[in-house]
Design an enzyme around this catalytic site. Sequence first.
Site, PDB file in Angstrom:
ATOM      1  N   SER A 149       1.698  -1.357   4.118  1.00  0.00           N
ATOM      2  CA  SER A 149       2.938   0.063   3.504  1.00  0.00           C
ATOM      3  C   SER A 149       3.313  -0.290   5.070  1.00  0.00           C
ATOM      4  O   SER A 149       2.992  -0.176   6.556  1.00  0.00           O
ATOM      5  CB  SER A 149       2.460   1.673   3.556  1.00  0.00           C
ATOM      6  OG  SER A 149       3.096   2.513   3.497  1.00  0.00           O
ATOM      7  N   TYR A 170      -4.136   7.934   3.919  1.00  0.00           N
ATOM      8  CA  TYR A 170      -3.072   6.912   3.525  1.00  0.00           C
ATOM      9  C   TYR A 170      -2.661   6.029   5.053  1.00  0.00           C
ATOM     10  O   TYR A 170      -2.632   4.825   4.873  1.00  0.00           O
ATOM     11  CB  TYR A 170      -2.001   7.563   3.106  1.00  0.00           C
ATOM     12  CG  TYR A 170      -0.984   6.483   1.806  1.00  0.00           C
ATOM     13  CD1 TYR A 170      -1.119   5.960   0.685  1.00  0.00           C
ATOM     14  CD2 TYR A 170      -0.211   5.877   2.551  1.00  0.00           C
ATOM     15  CE1 TYR A 170      -1.019   5.565   0.749  1.00  0.00           C
ATOM     16  CE2 TYR A 170       0.326   5.231   2.460  1.00  0.00           C
ATOM     17  CZ  TYR A 170       0.880   4.444   1.579  1.00  0.00           C
ATOM     18  OH  TYR A 170       1.401   3.611   0.675  1.00  0.00           O
TER      19      TYR A 170
HETATM   20  N1  LIG Z   1       5.815   3.581  -4.006  1.00  0.00           N
HETATM   21  C1  LIG Z   1       6.146   3.565  -2.593  1.00  0.00           C
HETATM   22  O1  LIG Z   1       6.960   4.079  -1.696  1.00  0.00           O
HETATM   23  C2  LIG Z   1       4.979   2.332  -1.388  1.00  0.00           C
HETATM   24  C3  LIG Z   1       5.443   2.169  -0.236  1.00  0.00           C
HETATM   25  C4  LIG Z   1       4.871   1.247   0.144  1.00  0.00           C
HETATM   26  C5  LIG Z   1       3.495   1.436   0.114  1.00  0.00           C
HETATM   27  N2  LIG Z   1       3.093   1.141  -1.208  1.00  0.00           N
HETATM   28  C6  LIG Z   1       1.783   0.947  -2.048  1.00  0.00           C
HETATM   29  O2  LIG Z   1       1.777   0.308  -2.657  1.00  0.00           O
HETATM   30  C7  LIG Z   1       0.768   0.179  -3.937  1.00  0.00           C
HETATM   31  C8  LIG Z   1       1.417   0.049  -5.457  1.00  0.00           C
HETATM   32  O3  LIG Z   1       1.821   1.680  -5.434  1.00  0.00           O
HETATM   33  P1  LIG Z   1       3.316   1.772  -6.451  1.00  0.00           P
HETATM   34  O4  LIG Z   1       4.366   2.634  -5.761  1.00  0.00           O
HETATM   35  O5  LIG Z   1       3.636   1.031  -7.207  1.00  0.00           O
HETATM   36  O6  LIG Z   1       3.002   3.387  -7.109  1.00  0.00           O
HETATM   37  P2  LIG Z   1       2.094   3.793  -8.356  1.00  0.00           P
HETATM   38  O7  LIG Z   1       1.364   4.999  -8.435  1.00  0.00           O
HETATM   39  O8  LIG Z   1       3.307   4.520  -9.481  1.00  0.00           O
HETATM   40  O9  LIG Z   1       0.980   2.858  -8.899  1.00  0.00           O
HETATM   41  C9  LIG Z   1      -0.016   2.706  -8.676  1.00  0.00           C
HETATM   42  C10 LIG Z   1      -1.059   2.725  -9.147  1.00  0.00           C
HETATM   43  O10 LIG Z   1      -2.040   2.565  -8.817  1.00  0.00           O
HETATM   44  C11 LIG Z   1      -3.626   2.937 -10.155  1.00  0.00           C
HETATM   45  N3  LIG Z   1      -4.579   3.557  -9.501  1.00  0.00           N
HETATM   46  C12 LIG Z   1      -4.552   4.076  -8.558  1.00  0.00           C
HETATM   47  N4  LIG Z   1      -5.907   4.727  -8.352  1.00  0.00           N
HETATM   48  C13 LIG Z   1      -6.646   3.840  -8.845  1.00  0.00           C
HETATM   49  C14 LIG Z   1      -7.911   3.334  -8.515  1.00  0.00           C
HETATM   50  N5  LIG Z   1      -8.883   4.568  -8.062  1.00  0.00           N
HETATM   51  N6  LIG Z   1      -8.229   2.486  -9.827  1.00  0.00           N
HETATM   52  C15 LIG Z   1      -7.903   1.569 -10.310  1.00  0.00           C
HETATM   53  N7  LIG Z   1      -6.240   2.283 -10.600  1.00  0.00           N
HETATM   54  C16 LIG Z   1      -5.873   2.945  -9.300  1.00  0.00           C
HETATM   55  C17 LIG Z   1      -2.101   4.108 -10.537  1.00  0.00           C
HETATM   56  O11 LIG Z   1      -3.166   4.243 -12.069  1.00  0.00           O
HETATM   57  C18 LIG Z   1      -1.066   3.361 -10.825  1.00  0.00           C
HETATM   58  O12 LIG Z   1      -1.197   2.442 -11.457  1.00  0.00           O
HETATM   59  C19 LIG Z   1       0.297   1.064  -3.333  1.00  0.00           C
HETATM   60  O13 LIG Z   1      -1.058  -0.151  -2.372  1.00  0.00           O
HETATM   61  C20 LIG Z   1       1.300   1.566  -2.640  1.00  0.00           C
HETATM   62  O14 LIG Z   1       0.178   2.624  -1.213  1.00  0.00           O
HETATM   63  C21 LIG Z   1       4.322   2.289  -2.609  1.00  0.00           C
END
Ligand SMILES: NC(=O)c1ccc[n+]([C@@H]2O[C@H](COP(=O)([O-])OP(=O)(O)OC[C@H]3O[C@@H](n4cnc5c(N)ncnc54)[C@H](O)[C@@H]3O)[C@@H](O)[C@H]2O)c1
Length: 286
Positions: A149, A170
Site C-alpha cells: 500500500s 495496517y
Molecule cells: N482499497 C484500497 O484503497 C487499497 C489501497 C492500498 C492497498 N490496498 C490493498 O489491496 C489489497 C486488496 O484489497 P481490496 O481493495 O480489494 O479490498 P477488499 O476488502 O475488497 O478485498 C479484500 C479481500 O480479502 C479478503 N480477506 C480479508 N481477510 C482475509 C483473511 N484473513 N483470509 C482470506 N481472505 C481475507 C476479504 O474477504 C476480501 O475479499 C489489500 O492488500 C489491501 O490492503 C487497498
Amino acid sequence: MGRLDGKVVFITGAARGQGRAHAVRAAAEGADIIGVDICADIDSNQYPLARREDLEETERQVAKQGRRMVARVADVRDRGALAGALADGVAEFGRLDGVVAQAAICPLGTTDGSAFVDAVAVDFCGVFNTIEAALPHLGAGASIVATGSLAALVPGSLDNVAKGSGGLGYSWAKRAVASLVHDLAAALASRNIRANAVHPTNVNTDMLNSDVMYQVFRPDLAEPGRADALESFTSQTAMGIPYVEPEDIADAVLFLLSDESRYITGLQMRVDAGGYVKLRPQAPAF
Ligand SMILES: NC(=O)c1ccc[n+]([C@@H]2O[C@H](COP(=O)([O-])OP(=O)(O)OC[C@H]3O[C@@H](n4cnc5c(N)ncnc54)[C@H](O)[C@@H]3O)[C@@H](O)[C@H]2O)c1
C-alpha cells in the site's frame, strides 16, 4: 496467444475487489486460478468482508474467460487451510506458476489493541503464510506478487494514532511486506523465482468505500458520506483523481506475473497516480 498461457496462479482474497480483478485478468490471459477467501467477517474490522457468493461470482467470471478456478474458503492466518487449498488446486491443474498474496483488512476507527494484532496477523502473517504454502510448488520462472500500500511508503498516512490502532497495524504490516519482498527476492533469485510488491493508492473497492474509511478521511464531520470523502481521497494523488480502479492494479500484477517481467525482482511498484512523488517525506532543507 495469452500473456499467461499455460500458467496457474494462486490468489488470496479472490472473492471481490482487486483479488477478483486479478483472477479475471489472469484468466483472460490464459491462466487457471486457485483462489481463496475468508468469506466471513473479522470482529475488529468494522466493514464487512466478502461472502461465499462473492467467491462464486469470481468463479463464474473466470469461467466466462474460458478458464477453470479451484475456489476454497480459507483464512490466510490458517497455514493448514492454505496448504489444503493449494494441494487441491495443484492436484487439479498439475502446477503452480504465480502467487498473488493480497488478502487484507484495514481495521480503522478503533483504539482497541486487537485491531493492531488482527491487521498484522492478516496483512503480514497472511502474506508470509501464503508464500510459505506456495513455495514447495514453485519452480524456475515462477513469480510472487504481494500487495502492499502507499501507506507503507508514506509515513504518517495511516500509522497515525488519530487513525487508531488498526491503522498502526495496517501500516506496520504493509512496511513489513515491502521489506519481506525485497529480501525474499534476494533469497529466491538463485532458484529463478521472482518476488515483487505492488503498492496501490486508494482503490475503488469495499475496503475504501466504507463508513469507517469516510470518517477517518473526514474527521471534521460527524457522519461523512462518500461524497465528503472524495475531496480528501483526491488530495492523496498528484493526478487529480480520488482513486484508481481494481483493473489498474490488475494490469500491473499481470505484467509481474508474466514472462515480460522475467528479470524484474525485488521491485516496489507503485500504482498511485503520483501519490508518492506528491506526499513522500522530504529531507529538511537545513
Ligand atoms: N482499497 C484500497 O484503497 C487499497 C489501497 C492500498 C492497498 N490496498 C490493498 O489491496 C489489497 C486488496 O484489497 P481490496 O481493495 O480489494 O479490498 P477488499 O476488502 O475488497 O478485498 C479484500 C479481500 O480479502 C479478503 N480477506 C480479508 N481477510 C482475509 C483473511 N484473513 N483470509 C482470506 N481472505 C481475507 C476479504 O474477504 C476480501 O475479499 C489489500 O492488500 C489491501 O490492503 C487497498
